[in-house]
Design an enzyme around this catalytic site. Structure first.
Site, mmCIF file in Angstrom:
data_model
loop_
_atom_site.group_PDB
_atom_site.id
_atom_site.type_symbol
_atom_site.label_atom_id
_atom_site.label_comp_id
_atom_site.label_asym_id
_atom_site.label_seq_id
_atom_site.Cartn_x
_atom_site.Cartn_y
_atom_site.Cartn_z
ATOM 1 N N ASP A 39 84.632 -76.171 58.149
ATOM 2 C CA ASP A 39 84.727 -76.568 59.557
ATOM 3 C C ASP A 39 84.752 -78.088 59.733
ATOM 4 O O ASP A 39 83.870 -78.677 60.365
ATOM 5 C CB ASP A 39 83.565 -75.978 60.349
ATOM 6 N N GLU A 201 90.726 -69.055 66.952
ATOM 7 C CA GLU A 201 89.522 -69.831 67.250
ATOM 8 C C GLU A 201 89.761 -71.271 66.805
ATOM 9 O O GLU A 201 90.834 -71.622 66.339
ATOM 10 C CB GLU A 201 88.307 -69.252 66.506
#
Length: 458
Positions: A39, A201
């Site tokens: 991430d 997402e």
């Protein structure tokens, strides 16, 4: 029958060689090798890239994430590990210690705002610091966003008029207008009516030449990185294609997009580092990076997967200044660790905390670290290293490649007191000239020493 055996042997040999080539091609992909990272949230500040990441635990089966890490680079190749920058412990209102998912950090008016999603409907929190290195504190004592179980993957964009927007969500895109204080918002939480095609997402929004862009984890599963464009920061968003194709090599993904020194870069992640040690699948990801190229009409060129070589180095490394050992372009075998140091009485309650020393550890025979593009100019005379040793060993310093010319050998003597940091030095020969890749190769037995910093002298 003999011909069939010969053909089978050739096919088997081809598959083995192909597998070896694939394995070898992984060797320079993840930009961090000492920990599992995921991430990516890159931020450019003061001519430095600050890369905030999630942290998959070494023994993670599923998502096992307790804290967020920070790495910095000034050349997009050598990265310095700054350790844990924040954790779930920063939020008193979080009821558990696992769930430090995809963050985002942005600077405004001299302060740094770190947006952190806590899954399972807990919400999105925000931390604030006066420095990109922290320390970060929670100014609200509660979630900034607590809208639904879809409150994950926050990303912030500040438009040219100063209006800041917070985006997030799976499987839809949510957004809200942030106030100038960056820790509150005005108006209703909006849901993007035209969710970009293949959106999963991880939205990431930026602007270039009057075009607004939104990159995101696209398709599932596996996930690649898709993107859409708009004439407004609030959409509607028109799907334009894939920045990186979906592939079984990547499974999940999460984009981070920045411009640095006139070039654009796309960050994401993969499981390539994990695949060097096992064929089984675990949630142990590694951050990846490549240059991103625009077409004349503003669309973005597609790539099938992360390149082995990665982006070109922008700038050189100065070997005549102290360089932290946890600065590296590549490594094998080693880990990094932090220890809090104290000054004064041995009673820590009365002692004064100095700092967290970060260093390279878990060093065994044959392990090494490498930095790219060190500019020795006309040469160096000596080299110094700071190590803490109990068993001792040697550091072979080589240039150009792992088995390249040795420019210095540092003998690290044993110490009766483990954990005492000492400086050792050695002469440097004539091979240390010009711009060179430098390898620090460790020789000895096991658990040789901890390595804090190095420095060449002219």
């Amino acid at each position: 029958m003999k011909a069939m055996k010969s053909r089978t042997l050739r096919v088997t040999l081809f598959l083995v060689i192909s597998f070896m080539m694939i394995q070898n091609s992984f060797a320079q992909r993840p930009i961090i090798q000492t920990k599992y990272t995921a991430d990516p949230a890159p931020m450019v500040y003061n001519d430095t890239v600050f890369l905030y990441t999630g942290h998959d635990a070494d023994d993670a089966m599923g998502f096992k994430m307790f804290n967020w890490l920070l790495y910095t680079s000034t050349d997009m190749v050598n990265w310095t590990d700054h350790g844990v920058v924040a954790s779930l412990d920063n939020f008193d209102w979080v009821p558990y210690d696992n769930g430090a998912w995809a963050p985002h950090c942005i600077e405004r008016n001299g302060k740094f705002y770190f947006y952190c999603p806590i899954p399972n409907g807990i919400g999105i929190g925000v931390l604030v610091a006066d420095s990109p290195y922290g320390p970060f504190v929670d100014p609200l004592g509660k979630p900034l966003i607590q809208n639904s179980h879809h409150d994950i993957d926050p990303a912030v964009f500040i438009d040219d008029d100063g209006q800041a927007y917070l985006y997030w969500g799976n499987p839809k895109v949510y957004y809200v207008k942030l106030n100038e204080d960056m820790i509150s918002y005005s108006g209703d939480i909006m849901v993007e009516e035209t969710t970009p095609a293949n959106y999963q997402e991880g939205p990431w929004v930026w602007k270039r030449n009057e075009h607004y862009y939104m990159a995101y984890a696209s398709t599932c599963c596996p996930e690649g990185i898709g993107y859409a464009m708009s004439s407004s920061p609030t959409g509607p968003w028109g799907y334009k294609g894939m920045i990186m194709d979906a592939t079984e090599l990547s499974r999940g993904n999460h984009p981070g997009i920045i411009e640095f020194k006139g070039k654009w870069y796309c960050f994401g992640h993969s499981y390539d580092l994990l695949k060097l040690t096992t064929t089984k699948f675990y949630e142990r990801r590694s951050v990846m990076l490549d240059e991103m190229i625009y077409n004349a009409d503003g669309t973005i060129q597609n790539r099938p997967y992360w390149t082995v070589e990665g982006p070109e180095q922008v700038g050189t490394l100065n070997p005549f200044k102290r360089v932290e050992a946890e600065t590296m372009a590549w490594s094998e075998g080693v880990k990094t660790r932090s220890e809090t140091e104290w000054e004064g009485d041995f009673d820590w309650a009365r002692g004064e905390r100095i700092a967290d020393r970060k260093f390279v550890t878990s060093i065994n025979h044959g392990d090494y670290i490498m930095v790219k593009g060190a500019d020795f100019s006309t040469g160096a005379k000596t080299v110094e290293v700071s190590v803490a040793s109990l068993y001792g060993g040697k550091i072979e310093i080589r240039v150009d490649k792992l088995d390249g010319p040795i420019i210095a050998t540092v003998d690290v003597n044993t110490s009766r007191e483990g954990g005492i940091w000492r400086t050792f030095s050695a002469p440097v020969n004539e091979h240390a000239k010009g711009v060179r890749d430098v390898y620090f190769v460790f020789r000895g037995e096991k658990d040789l020493f901890d390595f804090d910093w190095w420095k060449f002298n002219q």
